[in-house]
Scaffold this active site. Structure first.
Site, mmCIF file in Angstrom:
data_model
loop_
_atom_site.group_PDB
_atom_site.id
_atom_site.type_symbol
_atom_site.label_atom_id
_atom_site.label_comp_id
_atom_site.label_asym_id
_atom_site.label_seq_id
_atom_site.Cartn_x
_atom_site.Cartn_y
_atom_site.Cartn_z
ATOM 1 C CD GLU A 199 44.978 53.309 38.428
ATOM 2 O OE1 GLU A 199 44.501 54.037 37.796
ATOM 3 O OE2 GLU A 199 45.754 53.743 38.743
ATOM 4 C CE1 TYR A 215 39.176 47.448 45.415
ATOM 5 C CE2 TYR A 215 39.082 47.386 42.831
ATOM 6 C CZ TYR A 215 40.047 47.583 44.367
ATOM 7 O OH TYR A 215 40.563 46.858 44.426
#
Length: 162
Positions: A115, A127
């Site tokens: 998250e 990411y």
């Protein structure tokens, strides 16, 4: 300046909590006790990045952890946290930590989840370079700020960054 990556230990918990307060002031930063509990869990792997200052003092400047979940038939991993001292951001410390977490996850097998705050554009870009895709949004995930989080997923064997 030398930077070294090694295992996070319970002796690092107070420094981690100090960094949490700097990095996540509007939310509920992890306490030293929370870090000690995470380190005690057998399925978790935590790492630290340290540097030696000109004064000769060694300082932990980053930390990260991943949880290896599921079983051998259905493994998955979850990145729990990555934090880098603001004075040492943009020097590759976060990338070094993420590389280590993903190496642990790849040994375990399966996809990797995490998250990230929807407004943390630098982390989201990192990411994505590592093969993570947004698979959902968690409304009001971070408390007490109420900030939303993206859930991101990297498929098993996600490969090197592009």
């Amino acid at each position: 300046m030398t930077i070294e990556l090694d295992v996070l230990t319970p002796a690092d918990a107070d420094r981690c909590a100090e960094l949490e307060k700097l990095l996540f002031p509007g939310d509920d930063p992890w306490s030293a006790g929370a870090f000690r509990a995470e380190l005690a869990a057998k399925h978790n792997r935590y790492f630290a990045v340290r540097t030696t200052l000109e004064s000769g003092v060694t300082l932990m400047i980053g930390y990260a952890g991943v949880s290896l979940l599921g079983n051998r038939f259905s493994p998955e991993s979850e990145v729990h946290t990555i934090g880098v001292d603001p004075s040492f951001q943009r020097l590759g410390v976060g990338t070094m930590l993420l590389d280590r977490l993903l190496a642990e996850a790849e040994k375990h097998g399966g996809p990797v989840f995490l998250e990230v705050r929807t407004d943390n554009e630098p982390a989201i870009a990192l990411y994505r370079r590592y093969g993570f895709d947004t698979v959902g949004t968690r409304r009001n995930y971070y408390q007490p700020s109420g900030a939303d989080a993206f859930t991101m997923r990297r498929p098993a064997g996600g490969g090197a960054p592009s």
